[in-house]
Design a protein around this motif. Structure first.
Motif, PDB file in Angstrom:
ATOM      1  N   ALA A 136     -29.110 -47.136  33.415  1.00  0.00           N
ATOM      2  CA  ALA A 136     -30.108 -46.480  34.239  1.00  0.00           C
ATOM      3  C   ALA A 136     -31.507 -46.945  33.857  1.00  0.00           C
ATOM      4  N   LYS A 137     -32.349 -47.088  34.850  1.00  0.00           N
ATOM      5  CA  LYS A 137     -33.755 -47.402  34.620  1.00  0.00           C
ATOM      6  C   LYS A 137     -34.594 -46.225  35.101  1.00  0.00           C
ATOM      7  N   ARG A 138     -35.413 -45.714  34.219  1.00  0.00           N
ATOM      8  CA  ARG A 138     -36.199 -44.535  34.572  1.00  0.00           C
ATOM      9  C   ARG A 138     -37.392 -44.917  35.422  1.00  0.00           C
ATOM     10  N   GLY A 139     -37.603 -44.155  36.497  1.00  0.00           N
ATOM     11  CA  GLY A 139     -38.746 -44.382  37.359  1.00  0.00           C
ATOM     12  C   GLY A 139     -39.943 -43.575  36.910  1.00  0.00           C
ATOM     13  N   SER A 140     -40.970 -43.583  37.730  1.00  0.00           N
ATOM     14  CA  SER A 140     -42.204 -42.884  37.369  1.00  0.00           C
ATOM     15  C   SER A 140     -42.151 -41.406  37.716  1.00  0.00           C
ATOM     16  N   GLY A 141     -41.118 -40.983  38.426  1.00  0.00           N
ATOM     17  CA  GLY A 141     -41.006 -39.581  38.805  1.00  0.00           C
ATOM     18  C   GLY A 141     -39.714 -38.978  38.288  1.00  0.00           C
TER      19      GLY A 141
END
Length: 594
Positions: A136-141
């Motif tokens: 998983a890649k974490r987004g800005s939200g």
């Protein structure tokens, strides 16, 4: 935990998922049913480390699962030793908006605390390339991103993103919302949005069920079968897949592991026939649009037994590395070699599926002159091939015969074309096609009948006992009081019946002797028993096979006649068709309670 077929399908006619008895996603493909698996734990042995989506209650001791009435919306309730409890609501959004249908490539989960102070853990472990874990890649939200093959997905949530990403437990003090869908900004507050989606999806499905003309008896069984058959239709094109899975073996170690996530002309015919009996004309009309494209592309030539859900002809079969298979019984296959086979029964099934459109005044698009001309090209293929060898409906891989079932389907193509011509006022074409149908009938009665065994053989060349001969009744090739059918039924029962179940055939094929019964053949037997006057016995067999459904009310392709264990791809459209057909045939009429 060893996998089994206690599985609960959800879906929206674009994507689907199978949820196991613990409430865990173990199978789903994107961006459609025959796409690459997002979750593949079902096919990765007894202890898969990836390919699932689990929302678990710490210390759980009790789990109960049920569908919300008359929908494919799933409610799972978990409770721990202290009485803390949660419920998880799983669904794929499916409803109509002002601008049209809304059925995204998306899976929604709502987790609600019911009692006490429950602690939950979320483990989302998708795969790409069938078995490779995706980070998983974490987004800005409030979201995580996942790349699955050519598809980019986003998990938007109201829960703490970092805790979910690290798979740590946390106390559930209010409802938590999860939306795994397109990698696009979620522009509304997720809680309100998912609650609205849930309400609209429930209304959509319950409204669809409300329009069904169901029998008086066995209503819940028929409704669940109908909902699940509709989930097997790809709404974009109208194609109907044979099952939602691939590579569930027909029995342990059989190597009979096939990919059923495609549209077989045969299976789809049986599906629309069953749903027609319930008045689900939306499925028929959508499928006829798919068929018209298949017929156009053939240009009067060969028509394959199956196609991809977008009508793709190339379904090259390959063995997938990296997955152990269901319970470790590989191989796992993608694609199906049967797409390259010759199966002449397809011509009959195309005409049979289309015939109703020449008579039914309810349809948005009744069939007309151009449709008839296109179907005449299909009928010509039936006429040219009714006495030619093919792989047959059981798709033998290393032998070809002139199969009686295929020939009877070719007869049906000509016979129903005569009916369609008469409906259009084309008396000369009606006579033309009826003459051909009569010729094929006479040939079958000579070539397939065996005086010694008093039975119709499965092939013109040999003396094979095959349950498909029971379909002569449903196709109106023979009457139930015809002595030839009665002796055929007796011979087939003697050779193929195993207690309350029916084999397809009992002779060796490319993979040895079959060990499991084919569920639809048992339903064919039930129909034949009823139509020949053995109704009480038929009802008993029907009640018996209904009792062997999974807790979700469904059946797979095969069953062990000794243990009752289900095998084969799931849920199998053939088997669900059998539930509907037998229920409508055997049920008391509504007039008995009015």
């Amino acid at each position: 935990m060893q996998p089994d077929l206690n599985l609960w399908p959800i879906g929206n006619c674009q994507v689907s998922a199978l949820i196991d008895s613990s409430g865990r996603y173990v199978w789903a493909c994107v961006p459609r049913v025959d796409g690459e698996p997002l979750f593949s734990a079902l096919l990765d042995g007894d202890d898969p480390q990836n390919g699932f989506w689990d929302i678990s209650l710490e210390g759980v001791v009790k789990t109960e699962i049920a569908y919300l009435r008359n929908t494919p919306v799933l409610i799972t309730r978990h409770e721990d030793e202290a009485g803390n409890a949660i419920e998880v609501i799983d669904f794929c959004p499916d409803y109509r908006q002002r601008v049209g249908p809304y059925r995204p490539v998306a899976f929604a989960r709502i987790v609600r605390p019911l009692h006490g102070s429950p602690r939950i853990r979320v483990r989302l472990r998708p795969v790409t390339g069938w078995s490779e874990p995706v980070q998983a890649k974490r987004g800005s939200g409030n979201y995580l991103r996942f790349r699955i093959g050519v598809v980019s997905l986003r998990l938007t949530m109201s829960a703490p993103v970092g805790i979910v990403q690290e798979e740590r437990a946390f106390r559930l003090e209010s409802a938590a919302y999860f939306f795994l869908g397109p990698d696009e900004p979620f522009l509304r507050e997720i809680g309100n949005a998912l609650e609205g989606m849930l309400e609209s999806t429930v209304l959509h499905w319950q409204s669809w069920v409300r329009g069904l003309a169901i029998p008086l008896e066995w209503q819940s069984a028929v409704i669940r079968a109908a909902i699940t058959l509709k989930l097997c239709q790809h709404a974009e094109t109208g194609a109907i897949v044979a099952a939602l899975t691939t590579s569930i073996p027909e029995h342990h170690g059989s190597q009979r592991n096939w990919d059923y996530r495609f549209c077989w002309i045969r299976d789809a015919y049986y599906t629309v026939q069953a749903l027609n009996r319930l008045g689900a004309l939306d499925v028929l009309e959508s499928y006829l649009a798919f068929l018209r494209n298949v017929v156009d592309a053939a240009r009067g030539g060969h028509i394959q037994p199956l196609y991809g859900v977008l009508g793709e002809p190339d379904l090259e079969e390959r063995i997938v590395p990296g997955l152990a298979g269901y319970r470790g019984f590989g191989p796992v296959r993608e694609g199906n070699q049967a797409a390259g086979q010759i199966q002449h029964d397809a011509y009959g099934q195309i005409v049979l599926s289309s015939a109703q459109a020449f008579f039914d005044e309810r349809l948005f698009r009744p069939a007309g002159e151009e449709d008839f001309l296109a179907l005449e090209r299909v009928g010509q293929r039936a006429w040219e091939n009714y006495d030619q060898p093919d792989a047959g409906l059981w798709e033998l891989r290393n032998s070809e015969w002139v199969h009686t079932y295929s020939s009877v389907m070719c007869w049906a193509a000509c016979d129903r074309l005569a009916n369609a011509a008469a409906a259009l006022g084309k008396a000369d074409r009606a006579r033309f096609w009826q003459k051909r149908a009569n010729h094929i009938r006479a040939h079958i009665e000579r070539a397939a009948w065996r005086p010694d065994s008093q039975c119709f053989s499965a092939t013109f060349e040999g003396e094979q006992f095959d349950a498909s001969m029971l379909q002569m009744l449903d196709l109106r090739f023979i009457r139930p009081d015809d002595s030839r059918f009665l002796t055929t039924l007796a011979a087939l029962e003697k050779q193929l019946r195993r207690g309350t179940h029916m084999l397809r055939y009992a002779s060796e094929d490319d993979f040895g002797l079959p060990q499991t019964a084919f569920n639809v053949c048992t339903f064919w037997l039930i129909e034949a028993l009823h139509l020949t006057g053995r109704t009480e016995e038929a009802r008993g067999l029907f009640e018996g096979i209904l009792a062997q459904r999974t807790p979700s009310g469904l059946l797979s392709e095969d069953i062990d006649p000794t243990t009752g264990e289900l095998w084969g791809n799931f849920p199998q459209t053939y088997s669900l068709v059998g539930i509907i057909n037998c229920a409508t045939l055997l049920s008391r009429p509504w007039s008995t309670i009015r």
